[in-house]
Structure formats: C-alpha cells, structure tokens
Design a protein around this motif. Sequence first.
Motif, PDB file in Angstrom:
ATOM      1  N   GLU A 252       0.752  -1.130   0.222  1.00  0.00           N
ATOM      2  CA  GLU A 252      -0.040   0.038   0.143  1.00  0.00           C
ATOM      3  C   GLU A 252       0.944   1.240   0.202  1.00  0.00           C
ATOM      4  O   GLU A 252       1.746   1.326   0.879  1.00  0.00           O
ATOM      5  N   THR A 253       0.758   2.108  -1.087  1.00  0.00           N
ATOM      6  CA  THR A 253       1.638   3.149  -0.954  1.00  0.00           C
ATOM      7  C   THR A 253       0.548   4.474  -1.198  1.00  0.00           C
ATOM      8  O   THR A 253      -0.719   4.096  -1.400  1.00  0.00           O
ATOM      9  N   GLN A 254       1.052   5.521  -1.276  1.00  0.00           N
ATOM     10  CA  GLN A 254       0.160   6.816  -1.204  1.00  0.00           C
ATOM     11  C   GLN A 254      -0.288   7.040  -2.633  1.00  0.00           C
ATOM     12  O   GLN A 254      -1.398   7.527  -2.936  1.00  0.00           O
TER      13      GLN A 254
ATOM     14  N   LYS B 279      -2.553   0.915  -4.359  1.00  0.00           N
ATOM     15  CA  LYS B 279      -1.865  -0.507  -4.070  1.00  0.00           C
ATOM     16  C   LYS B 279      -1.048  -0.940  -5.303  1.00  0.00           C
ATOM     17  O   LYS B 279      -1.290  -0.423  -6.391  1.00  0.00           O
ATOM     18  N   PHE B 280       0.115  -1.754  -4.830  1.00  0.00           N
ATOM     19  CA  PHE B 280       0.961  -2.137  -5.892  1.00  0.00           C
ATOM     20  C   PHE B 280       1.364  -3.634  -5.686  1.00  0.00           C
ATOM     21  O   PHE B 280       1.684  -3.804  -4.531  1.00  0.00           O
ATOM     22  N   THR B 281       0.893  -4.403  -6.543  1.00  0.00           N
ATOM     23  CA  THR B 281       1.060  -5.745  -6.502  1.00  0.00           C
ATOM     24  C   THR B 281       2.523  -6.023  -6.982  1.00  0.00           C
ATOM     25  O   THR B 281       3.068  -5.869  -8.097  1.00  0.00           O
TER      26      THR B 281
ATOM     27  N   PRO C 219      14.644  -8.881 -13.802  1.00  0.00           N
ATOM     28  CA  PRO C 219      15.166  -7.385 -13.879  1.00  0.00           C
ATOM     29  C   PRO C 219      14.971  -6.493 -12.754  1.00  0.00           C
ATOM     30  O   PRO C 219      14.214  -7.164 -11.880  1.00  0.00           O
ATOM     31  N   SER C 220      15.313  -5.320 -12.407  1.00  0.00           N
ATOM     32  CA  SER C 220      15.131  -4.660 -11.366  1.00  0.00           C
ATOM     33  C   SER C 220      13.815  -4.334 -11.262  1.00  0.00           C
ATOM     34  O   SER C 220      13.163  -3.967 -12.153  1.00  0.00           O
ATOM     35  N   GLY C 221      13.307  -4.577  -9.992  1.00  0.00           N
ATOM     36  CA  GLY C 221      12.031  -3.926  -9.523  1.00  0.00           C
ATOM     37  C   GLY C 221      11.199  -5.141  -9.846  1.00  0.00           C
ATOM     38  O   GLY C 221       9.636  -4.871  -9.597  1.00  0.00           O
ATOM     39  N   SER C 222      11.384  -6.529 -10.253  1.00  0.00           N
ATOM     40  CA  SER C 222      10.361  -7.245 -10.475  1.00  0.00           C
ATOM     41  C   SER C 222       9.978  -8.014  -9.472  1.00  0.00           C
ATOM     42  O   SER C 222       8.871  -8.840  -9.535  1.00  0.00           O
ATOM     43  N   GLY C 223      10.422  -8.032  -8.308  1.00  0.00           N
ATOM     44  CA  GLY C 223       9.898  -8.628  -7.257  1.00  0.00           C
ATOM     45  C   GLY C 223      10.869  -9.686  -6.360  1.00  0.00           C
ATOM     46  O   GLY C 223      10.373 -10.467  -5.777  1.00  0.00           O
ATOM     47  N   LYS C 224      11.964  -9.638  -6.903  1.00  0.00           N
ATOM     48  CA  LYS C 224      13.019 -10.584  -6.191  1.00  0.00           C
ATOM     49  C   LYS C 224      13.376 -10.625  -4.886  1.00  0.00           C
ATOM     50  O   LYS C 224      13.221 -11.743  -4.135  1.00  0.00           O
ATOM     51  N   THR C 225      13.664  -9.281  -4.378  1.00  0.00           N
ATOM     52  CA  THR C 225      13.998  -9.277  -2.949  1.00  0.00           C
ATOM     53  C   THR C 225      12.480  -9.584  -2.273  1.00  0.00           C
ATOM     54  O   THR C 225      12.408 -10.200  -0.907  1.00  0.00           O
ATOM     55  N   THR C 226      11.341  -9.204  -2.699  1.00  0.00           N
ATOM     56  CA  THR C 226      10.270  -9.273  -2.232  1.00  0.00           C
ATOM     57  C   THR C 226       9.853 -10.893  -2.005  1.00  0.00           C
ATOM     58  O   THR C 226       9.539 -11.279  -1.040  1.00  0.00           O
ATOM     59  N   LEU C 227      10.186 -11.364  -3.053  1.00  0.00           N
ATOM     60  CA  LEU C 227       9.922 -12.951  -2.844  1.00  0.00           C
ATOM     61  C   LEU C 227      10.762 -13.429  -1.965  1.00  0.00           C
ATOM     62  O   LEU C 227      10.406 -14.515  -1.089  1.00  0.00           O
TER      63      LEU C 227
HETATM   64  N1  LIG Z   1       7.948  -1.451   1.058  1.00  0.00           N
HETATM   65  C1  LIG Z   1       7.507  -1.227  -0.078  1.00  0.00           C
HETATM   66  N2  LIG Z   1       6.256  -0.452  -0.359  1.00  0.00           N
HETATM   67  C2  LIG Z   1       6.075  -0.177  -1.655  1.00  0.00           C
HETATM   68  N3  LIG Z   1       6.625  -0.747  -2.769  1.00  0.00           N
HETATM   69  C3  LIG Z   1       7.558  -1.444  -2.406  1.00  0.00           C
HETATM   70  C4  LIG Z   1       8.247  -1.966  -1.176  1.00  0.00           C
HETATM   71  N4  LIG Z   1       9.117  -2.530  -1.492  1.00  0.00           N
HETATM   72  C5  LIG Z   1       9.308  -2.977  -2.748  1.00  0.00           C
HETATM   73  N5  LIG Z   1       8.094  -2.329  -3.539  1.00  0.00           N
HETATM   74  C6  LIG Z   1       8.099  -2.310  -4.886  1.00  0.00           C
HETATM   75  O1  LIG Z   1       7.837  -3.828  -5.433  1.00  0.00           O
HETATM   76  C7  LIG Z   1       8.494  -3.772  -6.403  1.00  0.00           C
HETATM   77  C8  LIG Z   1       9.487  -5.146  -6.244  1.00  0.00           C
HETATM   78  O2  LIG Z   1      10.587  -4.781  -5.403  1.00  0.00           O
HETATM   79  P1  LIG Z   1      11.612  -5.616  -4.962  1.00  0.00           P
HETATM   80  O3  LIG Z   1      12.513  -4.969  -4.064  1.00  0.00           O
HETATM   81  O4  LIG Z   1      11.277  -7.125  -4.711  1.00  0.00           O
HETATM   82  O5  LIG Z   1      12.368  -5.772  -6.690  1.00  0.00           O
HETATM   83  P2  LIG Z   1      13.903  -6.429  -7.052  1.00  0.00           P
HETATM   84  O6  LIG Z   1      13.238  -7.466  -8.156  1.00  0.00           O
HETATM   85  O7  LIG Z   1      14.340  -7.167  -5.803  1.00  0.00           O
HETATM   86  O8  LIG Z   1      14.618  -5.344  -7.920  1.00  0.00           O
HETATM   87  P3  LIG Z   1      16.275  -5.174  -7.529  1.00  0.00           P
HETATM   88  O9  LIG Z   1      16.873  -6.096  -8.716  1.00  0.00           O
HETATM   89  O10 LIG Z   1      16.377  -3.700  -8.238  1.00  0.00           O
HETATM   90  O11 LIG Z   1      16.742  -5.121  -6.157  1.00  0.00           O
HETATM   91  C9  LIG Z   1       9.368  -2.732  -6.878  1.00  0.00           C
HETATM   92  O12 LIG Z   1       8.639  -1.921  -8.100  1.00  0.00           O
HETATM   93  C10 LIG Z   1       9.360  -1.760  -5.657  1.00  0.00           C
HETATM   94  O13 LIG Z   1       9.118  -0.429  -6.060  1.00  0.00           O
END
Ligand SMILES: Nc1ncnc2c1ncn2[C@@H]1O[C@H](COP(=O)(O)OP(=O)(O)OP(=O)(O)O)[C@@H](O)[C@H]1O
Length: 229
Positions: free
Chosen positions: A14-16, A19-21, A41-49
């Motif tokens: 949840e951001t300002q 919602k962002f999936t 790629p960067s921002g694809s969701g790897k760290t989230t996973l």
């Molecule tokens: N705490 C958060 N609040 C809102 N959005 C977030 C948050 N954390 C990550 N995101 C968004 O979720 C998406 C996935 O982020 P994530 O950090 O998982 O990417 P990543 O694949 O690890 O990227 P990188 O290779 O650059 O590290 C991005 O678009 C990021 O902006």
Amino acid sequence: MMIARLKNANKIYETQAGKFTALANCNLELYEGELLLIIGPSGSGKTTLLSLLGCLINPTEGTLEIDGKNVDDLPDKEMAKVRLDTIGFVFQQFNLLAPLTAAENVAFPLKMRNMKTAEIKQKTEEALKKVNISEHKHKLPKQLSGGQQQRVAIARALVTDPKIILCDEPTASLDKHSLEIVMKELKELAEGGKAVAVVTHDPRLMEYADRVIEVENGIVNEVNKQTIN
Ligand SMILES: Nc1ncnc2c1ncn2[C@@H]1O[C@H](COP(=O)(O)OP(=O)(O)OP(=O)(O)O)[C@@H](O)[C@H]1O
Ligand SMILES: [Mg+2]
C-alpha cells in the motif's frame, strides 16, 4: 525434502499512490540440498520473494509453509522464532558490524541466544572453517577484502545451522575470483543438505544453480537452464 512452500502468494504494497502488486499468485517450493537461483530485472519482485520466504514480511494473500508448518498466520514473535531457528540471511552489503572482528560477527547470533561461551567458541570456529576464513578471524571487516567479508557473512548465516540460507545479490560487489569462491561455498552448503536460494542479476551464477526461476513484473516462472546457457 521440501523445506519451504509459497502457495498462491500475493504481496501487495500500500503506497500513497495506491496499491501495488509486487508479487502475484506465486507458487514456489524450496528443497533441501538444492541451490535455487532467482533471476529477473530490477523491480521485478525478487527481494520481495526472498523476504516472503525468509519470514521478513507476510504475504497479503496465500500461505507460506516452513518445514511443513503454516507460518504466515503466526504472531510476530513466533514468526521471529521460526526465522531465527530456520533461516540464515546473506545480503549484498555484507552487513557486518564494523567494530567487531570476523569471529565476533559470526558469534553474534549465538550470543543473542544466551549460549554458553565454550559452545559459542566451538560453533564459531566450525563456521569460520567451513568457509575457509579462519586465518582472518581476528580482523575487523574493514581489514578484509570484499570476498572475505562475504565469506564471514556466510559463516554468520550458517553458524546457527539453519535449514534455509537466503542470499540477496551476494556476489554483486565481488570480482570474478571472489565470486567463484563465494558461489563454491554456497554450492557446498547446498550439497551438504541446506536449501540455498540466491537472488542475482549475474548470468555467471547460472552454472552453480540446480534450478532457476525468473521473476518478471511480479510473476514467477521456472526457467529451463539449457535454454539460457
Ligand atoms: N515497502 C514497499 N512499499 C511499496 N513498494 C515496494 C516496497 N518494497 C518494494 N516495493 C516495490 O515492489 C517492486 C518489487 O521490488 P523488489 O525490491 O522486490 O524488486 P527486486 O526485483 O528485488 O529489484 P532489484 O533487482 O532492483 O533489487 C518494486 O516496484 C518496488 O518499488
Ligand atoms: Mg532486490
């Protein structure tokens, strides 16, 4: 043996702006004895996973099983215990504590558990030896090379004998030689029975992987290694 499983997991931030999936309907199993590479790629969701697998964040929907137990609905305190007992983390920036020596950094997670001094010493020595860094154990992080610091970080991750080791870009700051050493250590840990998951941008890491998955726009897909090599 399966050690972790994400089932139909979503992560919605949840951001300002609304919602962002970040991760959509993800199904992923992690097995003991394998090195799983997570690319994308960067921002694809790897760290989230990786953060979901590591119990650092909860899925918005779906479930996470660790060692056969559902953990996503546990209270924070119990989730923290699962994390402490089962998971070791290695990050890109080695996250070592600057005023502590290599050995003190490795001993740190054990000290937090009120373990006896003799046992801490023994386990610390073992972990340092496993990643071939014993000879540098009295040095401070700034006195070590990048590759050496990352090996200390790996020793710290494995000193608690976790079943799962999660690494986020562990070789990003390393030269080719250090990268090889670090990846060999991680591969050996997998061969020794740990489940190792490594997030990377680096195609050179492919050769160390037993399995590769790709995250793109929050969608996770299994990759056939042969088609990439
Ligand atoms: N705490 C958060 N609040 C809102 N959005 C977030 C948050 N954390 C990550 N995101 C968004 O979720 C998406 C996935 O982020 P994530 O950090 O998982 O990417 P990543 O694949 O690890 O990227 P990188 O290779 O650059 O590290 C991005 O678009 C990021 O902006
Ligand atoms: Mg990331």
